[in-house]
Design a protein around this motif. Structure first.
Motif, mmCIF file in Angstrom:
data_model
loop_
_atom_site.group_PDB
_atom_site.id
_atom_site.type_symbol
_atom_site.label_atom_id
_atom_site.label_comp_id
_atom_site.label_asym_id
_atom_site.label_seq_id
_atom_site.Cartn_x
_atom_site.Cartn_y
_atom_site.Cartn_z
ATOM 1 N N TYR A 1 6.167 0.604 0.539
ATOM 2 C CA TYR A 1 5.519 0.463 1.842
ATOM 3 C C TYR A 1 4.855 1.783 2.197
ATOM 4 C CZ TYR A 1 5.130 -0.145 6.929
ATOM 5 O OH TYR A 1 4.673 -0.222 8.210
ATOM 6 N N LEU A 2 3.596 1.715 2.592
ATOM 7 C CA LEU A 2 2.848 2.886 3.062
ATOM 8 C C LEU A 2 2.431 2.626 4.498
ATOM 9 C CD1 LEU A 2 0.516 3.287 -0.041
ATOM 10 C CD2 LEU A 2 2.410 4.790 0.556
ATOM 11 N N TRP A 3 2.561 3.633 5.360
ATOM 12 C CA TRP A 3 2.125 3.467 6.743
ATOM 13 C C TRP A 3 1.569 4.778 7.256
ATOM 14 C CZ3 TRP A 3 4.406 5.519 11.338
ATOM 15 C CH2 TRP A 3 5.562 6.265 11.136
ATOM 16 N N GLY A 4 0.974 4.754 8.421
ATOM 17 C CA GLY A 4 0.428 5.961 9.046
ATOM 18 C C GLY A 4 -0.568 6.655 8.130
ATOM 19 N N SER A 5 -0.252 7.872 7.738
ATOM 20 C CA SER A 5 -1.154 8.675 6.912
ATOM 21 C C SER A 5 -1.194 8.197 5.463
ATOM 22 C CB SER A 5 -0.718 10.141 6.942
ATOM 23 O OG SER A 5 0.535 10.289 6.287
ATOM 24 N N ARG A 6 -0.317 7.295 5.092
ATOM 25 C CA ARG A 6 -0.213 6.770 3.730
ATOM 26 C C ARG A 6 0.102 7.884 2.732
ATOM 27 N NH1 ARG A 6 -1.479 1.592 3.939
ATOM 28 N NH2 ARG A 6 -1.963 1.286 1.752
ATOM 29 N N LEU B 1 10.157 4.252 11.667
ATOM 30 C CA LEU B 1 10.590 3.645 10.406
ATOM 31 C C LEU B 1 12.017 4.045 10.052
ATOM 32 C CD1 LEU B 1 10.034 1.938 7.903
ATOM 33 C CD2 LEU B 1 9.105 3.988 6.827
ATOM 34 N N LYS C 1 5.378 7.484 0.128
ATOM 35 C CA LYS C 1 5.659 6.183 -0.487
ATOM 36 C C LYS C 1 7.109 5.830 -0.164
ATOM 37 C CE LYS C 1 2.567 7.113 -4.322
ATOM 38 N NZ LYS C 1 2.519 7.441 -5.755
ATOM 39 N N HIS C 2 7.290 4.832 0.679
ATOM 40 C CA HIS C 2 8.621 4.376 1.065
ATOM 41 C C HIS C 2 9.001 3.205 0.159
ATOM 42 C CE1 HIS C 2 8.540 6.784 4.735
ATOM 43 N NE2 HIS C 2 7.288 6.402 4.850
ATOM 44 N N SER D 1 12.136 7.574 -1.056
ATOM 45 C CA SER D 1 10.751 7.829 -0.691
ATOM 46 C C SER D 1 10.224 8.989 -1.515
ATOM 47 C CB SER D 1 10.637 8.179 0.793
ATOM 48 O OG SER D 1 11.071 7.110 1.594
#
Length: 142
Positions: A78-83, A50, A86-87, A99
């Motif tokens: 946007y949240l990804w992976g482990s969430r 990212l 916070k991006h 973030s």
């Protein structure tokens, strides 16, 4: 999300404003604006998928040192992976702005010490060529 004026108490806000040292920044279109209490002493370039695609240089602050000065509805997340992180990015132009995450300095998430990572490339009037860059091997760490 750290809305305008939230994330720190009135006393620290008064001290911050009296110093008059706020560093301002914004996304490309100007719909997402923010300020931090001081210029970064150093920035981080992370190599995770990212961050590498965003091209950001991250300056880290405590929530009390950061203030979103535009309406929170101008920001998407946007949240990804482990969430866990916070991006945030501008809902209009898409620039990755900041973030929110726990402190990861020990290699494990410390939720008691949250951090705000600000994309230092978006600061107004900060000479990033004069700021040391630390590279984090996020590609292989997470």
């Amino acid at each position: 999300m750290l809305a305008a004026g939230s994330g720190y108490d009135l006393c620290s806000r008064i001290i911050w404003e009296e110093r008059g040292v706020a560093i301002k920044g914004s996304c490309h279109c100007g719909q997402t604006q923010f300020e931090v209490s001081e210029a970064p002493a150093g920035v981080t370039r992370c190599t995770c998928s990212l961050c590498a695609k965003r091209g950001a240089l991250w300056a880290y602050y405590t929530p009390a040192q950061f203030r979103l000065t535009s309406p929170p509805e101008n920001v998407a997340t946007y949240l990804w992976g482990s969430r866990t992180v916070k991006h945030h990015f501008c809902a209009s132009c898409g620039c990755g702005t900041y973030s929110e995450s726990p402190d990861w300095s020990t290699g494990k998430p410390d939720f008691e010490n949250p951090k705000v990572g600000v994309n230092a490339r978006l600061f107004d009037d900060v000479d990033l060529d004069a700021v040391p860059v630390t590279v984090i091997d996020g590609k292989n760490l997470w």
